[in-house]
Design a protein around this motif. Sequence first.
Motif, PDB file in Angstrom:
ATOM      1  N   UNK A   1     119.867  10.338 -38.457  1.00 57.11           N
ATOM      2  CA  UNK A   1     119.913   8.972 -38.004  1.00 57.11           C
ATOM      3  C   UNK A   1     119.102   8.891 -36.705  1.00 57.11           C
ATOM      4  N   UNK A   2     118.249   7.931 -36.643  1.00 59.35           N
ATOM      5  CA  UNK A   2     117.395   7.742 -35.471  1.00 59.35           C
ATOM      6  C   UNK A   2     117.771   6.457 -34.757  1.00 59.35           C
ATOM      7  N   UNK A   3     117.473   6.417 -33.487  1.00 58.19           N
ATOM      8  CA  UNK A   3     117.685   5.218 -32.675  1.00 58.19           C
ATOM      9  C   UNK A   3     116.412   4.947 -31.897  1.00 58.19           C
ATOM     10  N   UNK A   4     116.212   3.705 -31.563  1.00 54.84           N
ATOM     11  CA  UNK A   4     115.076   3.297 -30.740  1.00 54.84           C
ATOM     12  C   UNK A   4     115.605   2.961 -29.343  1.00 54.84           C
ATOM     13  N   UNK A   5     115.162   3.738 -28.373  1.00 47.59           N
ATOM     14  CA  UNK A   5     115.548   3.485 -26.990  1.00 47.59           C
ATOM     15  C   UNK A   5     114.582   2.486 -26.376  1.00 47.59           C
ATOM     16  N   UNK A   6     115.063   1.569 -25.564  1.00 47.84           N
ATOM     17  CA  UNK A   6     114.176   0.587 -24.934  1.00 47.84           C
ATOM     18  C   UNK A   6     113.511   1.163 -23.675  1.00 47.84           C
ATOM     19  N   UNK A   7     112.812   2.297 -23.849  1.00 47.70           N
ATOM     20  CA  UNK A   7     112.154   2.965 -22.731  1.00 47.70           C
ATOM     21  C   UNK A   7     110.648   2.910 -22.912  1.00 47.70           C
ATOM     22  N   UNK A   8     109.941   2.965 -21.808  1.00 46.68           N
ATOM     23  CA  UNK A   8     108.479   2.960 -21.849  1.00 46.68           C
ATOM     24  C   UNK A   8     107.979   4.348 -22.250  1.00 46.68           C
ATOM     25  N   UNK A   9     106.723   4.451 -22.682  1.00 51.95           N
ATOM     26  CA  UNK A   9     106.172   5.784 -22.974  1.00 51.95           C
ATOM     27  C   UNK A   9     106.278   6.741 -21.785  1.00 51.95           C
ATOM     28  N   UNK A  10     106.072   6.229 -20.557  1.00 55.49           N
ATOM     29  CA  UNK A  10     106.192   7.079 -19.374  1.00 55.49           C
ATOM     30  C   UNK A  10     107.624   7.590 -19.204  1.00 55.49           C
ATOM     31  N   UNK A  11     108.605   6.732 -19.426  1.00 53.39           N
ATOM     32  CA  UNK A  11     109.995   7.152 -19.304  1.00 53.39           C
ATOM     33  C   UNK A  11     110.344   8.201 -20.363  1.00 53.39           C
ATOM     34  N   UNK A  12     109.812   8.038 -21.574  1.00 49.83           N
ATOM     35  CA  UNK A  12     110.062   9.034 -22.622  1.00 49.83           C
ATOM     36  C   UNK A  12     109.407  10.368 -22.263  1.00 49.83           C
ATOM     37  N   UNK A  13     108.211  10.324 -21.684  1.00 47.94           N
ATOM     38  CA  UNK A  13     107.551  11.560 -21.250  1.00 47.94           C
ATOM     39  C   UNK A  13     108.348  12.238 -20.140  1.00 47.94           C
ATOM     40  N   UNK A  14     108.932  11.448 -19.245  1.00 45.67           N
ATOM     41  CA  UNK A  14     109.755  12.006 -18.177  1.00 45.67           C
ATOM     42  C   UNK A  14     111.025  12.644 -18.731  1.00 45.67           C
ATOM     43  N   UNK A  15     111.629  12.038 -19.739  1.00 43.19           N
ATOM     44  CA  UNK A  15     112.795  12.656 -20.381  1.00 43.19           C
ATOM     45  C   UNK A  15     112.423  14.031 -20.921  1.00 43.19           C
ATOM     46  N   UNK A  16     111.272  14.096 -21.567  1.00 44.82           N
ATOM     47  CA  UNK A  16     110.821  15.356 -22.164  1.00 44.82           C
ATOM     48  C   UNK A  16     110.445  16.374 -21.092  1.00 44.82           C
ATOM     49  N   UNK A  17     109.603  15.966 -20.143  1.00 41.65           N
ATOM     50  CA  UNK A  17     109.071  16.898 -19.157  1.00 41.65           C
ATOM     51  C   UNK A  17     110.067  17.350 -18.116  1.00 41.65           C
ATOM     52  N   UNK A  18     110.951  16.471 -17.682  1.00 44.38           N
ATOM     53  CA  UNK A  18     111.871  16.806 -16.603  1.00 44.38           C
ATOM     54  C   UNK A  18     113.235  17.269 -17.092  1.00 44.38           C
ATOM     55  N   UNK A  19     113.652  16.795 -18.262  1.00 49.02           N
ATOM     56  CA  UNK A  19     115.013  17.075 -18.710  1.00 49.02           C
ATOM     57  C   UNK A  19     115.102  17.793 -20.052  1.00 49.02           C
ATOM     58  N   UNK A  20     113.983  17.951 -20.740  1.00 55.79           N
ATOM     59  CA  UNK A  20     114.014  18.631 -22.031  1.00 55.79           C
ATOM     60  C   UNK A  20     114.648  17.813 -23.133  1.00 55.79           C
ATOM     61  N   UNK A  21     114.640  16.484 -22.989  1.00 56.93           N
ATOM     62  CA  UNK A  21     115.170  15.587 -24.018  1.00 56.93           C
ATOM     63  C   UNK A  21     113.974  15.029 -24.778  1.00 56.93           C
ATOM     64  N   UNK A  22     113.915  15.312 -26.068  1.00 51.88           N
ATOM     65  CA  UNK A  22     112.724  15.003 -26.843  1.00 51.88           C
ATOM     66  C   UNK A  22     112.899  13.769 -27.710  1.00 51.88           C
ATOM     67  N   UNK A  23     111.865  12.942 -27.707  1.00 42.94           N
ATOM     68  CA  UNK A  23     111.758  11.754 -28.540  1.00 42.94           C
ATOM     69  C   UNK A  23     110.294  11.360 -28.557  1.00 42.94           C
ATOM     70  N   UNK A  24     109.954  10.366 -29.329  1.00 45.82           N
ATOM     71  CA  UNK A  24     108.569   9.918 -29.369  1.00 45.82           C
ATOM     72  C   UNK A  24     108.309   8.963 -28.206  1.00 45.82           C
ATOM     73  N   UNK A  25     107.042   8.758 -27.886  1.00 46.42           N
ATOM     74  CA  UNK A  25     106.717   7.846 -26.785  1.00 46.42           C
ATOM     75  C   UNK A  25     107.062   6.399 -27.122  1.00 46.42           C
ATOM     76  N   UNK A  26     107.301   6.106 -28.393  1.00 42.21           N
ATOM     77  CA  UNK A  26     107.718   4.753 -28.770  1.00 42.21           C
ATOM     78  C   UNK A  26     109.211   4.534 -28.532  1.00 42.21           C
TER      79      UNK A  26
END
Length: 76
Positions: A1-26
């Motif tokens: 099951x997938x969800x769409x977070x109302x985050x910007x591509x930059x915020x998604x990159x920060x989740x991945x780069x700083x916290x190791x939480x992975x999702x797409x930039x969308x």
Amino acid sequence: MFAMLPLTPDQMRRLRGQLGIYGTTSGRINIAGVFAHRIRYLAQGIAAVLETPPMPPGAPGGTPRRPGKGGRRTGW
């Protein structure tokens, strides 16, 4: 099951780069793959990127931080 977070591509990159939480930039993230004991970490990570200003262009994403004792991986 997938969800769409109302985050910007930059915020998604920060989740991945700083916290190791992975999702797409969308903003798409696999919620079914989140272990029950990691839900709080996910929620705190999302709150953190919503509260902090964006990093300047070209800044390194940083090392993913994984809470736990002695840098031990905790199963994220």
